[in-house]
Design a protein around this motif. Structure first.
Motif, short mmCIF file in Angstrom:
data_model
loop_
_atom_site.label_atom_id
_atom_site.label_comp_id
_atom_site.label_asym_id
_atom_site.label_seq_id
_atom_site.Cartn_x
_atom_site.Cartn_y
_atom_site.Cartn_z
N PHE A 46 28.71 6.98 20.70
CA PHE A 46 29.10 8.30 20.21
C PHE A 46 27.88 9.18 20.03
N THR A 87 29.11 1.17 18.06
CA THR A 87 29.83 0.05 17.47
C THR A 87 30.11 -0.94 18.59
N TYR A 142 30.69 0.75 22.18
CA TYR A 142 31.35 2.05 22.09
C TYR A 142 30.28 3.00 21.56
N GLY A 148 37.24 0.70 16.93
CA GLY A 148 35.95 1.34 17.11
C GLY A 148 35.96 2.51 18.05
N SER A 149 37.03 2.73 18.81
CA SER A 149 37.04 3.81 19.79
C SER A 149 37.35 5.17 19.18
N GLN A 150 37.80 5.18 17.94
CA GLN A 150 38.21 6.46 17.33
C GLN A 150 37.03 7.16 16.69
N ILE A 160 33.65 4.94 25.95
CA ILE A 160 34.35 3.70 25.62
C ILE A 160 34.36 2.79 26.85
N SER A 187 35.92 -3.75 16.03
CA SER A 187 34.80 -3.47 15.15
C SER A 187 34.96 -2.08 14.60
N TYR A 188 34.75 -1.90 13.34
CA TYR A 188 34.93 -0.58 12.76
C TYR A 188 33.68 -0.07 12.05
N THR A 242 41.16 1.65 12.43
CA THR A 242 39.91 0.91 12.31
C THR A 242 39.30 0.62 13.68
#
Lengths: 114, 114
Positions: free
Chosen positions: A34, A94, A32, B99-101, A51, A99-100, B97
């Protein structure tokens, strides 16, 4: 372990010209990705994300980025740079759903010259 | 309305003191983070909380202790401040949590140790 490389510390571009800020990543599993922008004395602002789906993603302020899986790259682009685009740009990755933990690149300073 | 707000914006103090930084988000997000940005603008995750529970605890000296009284607040307490703690500390939040946010950042707290 996941990582992000932004190979250029600084990118200079003339106003009105196209701009590219480079980013490559390393992650296990699906990434992912960003892009964030930071103006002086401000926090990071979200620009766009990849994504899944279309490799070309469009974001805020006319920015777009192209995901290239074979080259593990996610370069940020804009067709016509503005002086107000001058800022610090961060690429982040990420390793997908569940996964965060976001890992940031070291940042690229973009200067748009009038 | 400020989405993620941090106080204070600037913090100048002497070595050995104890200080706290407060963070509040009004986005209704479940997850909050603390990052440290050093003088070279490198951004590193310190902690993350999801619904008041600690989920990320990076290799940070135990002089740093986060506290989340509710999911809208994440405070950072630092004991026995050292010269190397001088940095900009950013609070951030995300919807979940996953990961896409994208993460939403506050404008930072600039900590200077004399």
């Amino acid at each position: 372990a996941q990582s992000v490389a932004q190979p250029e510390d600084q990118v200079n571009v003339a106003e009105g010209n196209p701009l590219t800020v480079k980013c490559t990543y390393s992650v296990s599993g699906n990434p992912y990705l960003f892009w964030y922008v930071q103006y002086p004395n401000r926090g990071l602002q979200f620009l766009l994300k990849y994504i899944t789906g279309d490799n070309l993603v469009k974001g805020s302020y006319g920015f777009e980025a192209e995901f290239n899986k074979s080259q593990t790259s996610f370069h940020l682009k804009k067709p016509s740079a503005l002086v107000s685009d001058s800022a610090l740009y961060f690429c982040a990755v990420t390793s997908g759903a569940g996964s965060y933990q976001l890992t940031f690149g070291k940042g690229t300073k973009l200067s748009v010259i009038p | 309305d400020t989405a993620v707000s941090q106080t204070p914006k600037y913090l100048v103090t002497q070595m050995g003191n104890d200080k706290s930084i407060k963070c509040e988000q009004n986005l209704g997000h479940d997850t909050m983070y603390w990052y440290k940005q050093d003088s070279k603008k490198f951004l590193k995750i310190m902690f993350s909380y999801n619904n008041k529970e600690l989920i990320i605890n990076e290799t940070v000296p135990n002089r740093f202790s986060p506290k989340s009284p509710d999911k809208a607040h994440l405070n950072l307490h630092i004991n026995s401040l050292e010269l190397g703690d001088s940095a900009v500390y950013f609070c951030a939040s995300s919807q979940t949590t996953g990961g896409s946010q994208p993460q939403h950042f506050g404008d930072g707290t600039r900590l200077s140790i004399l």
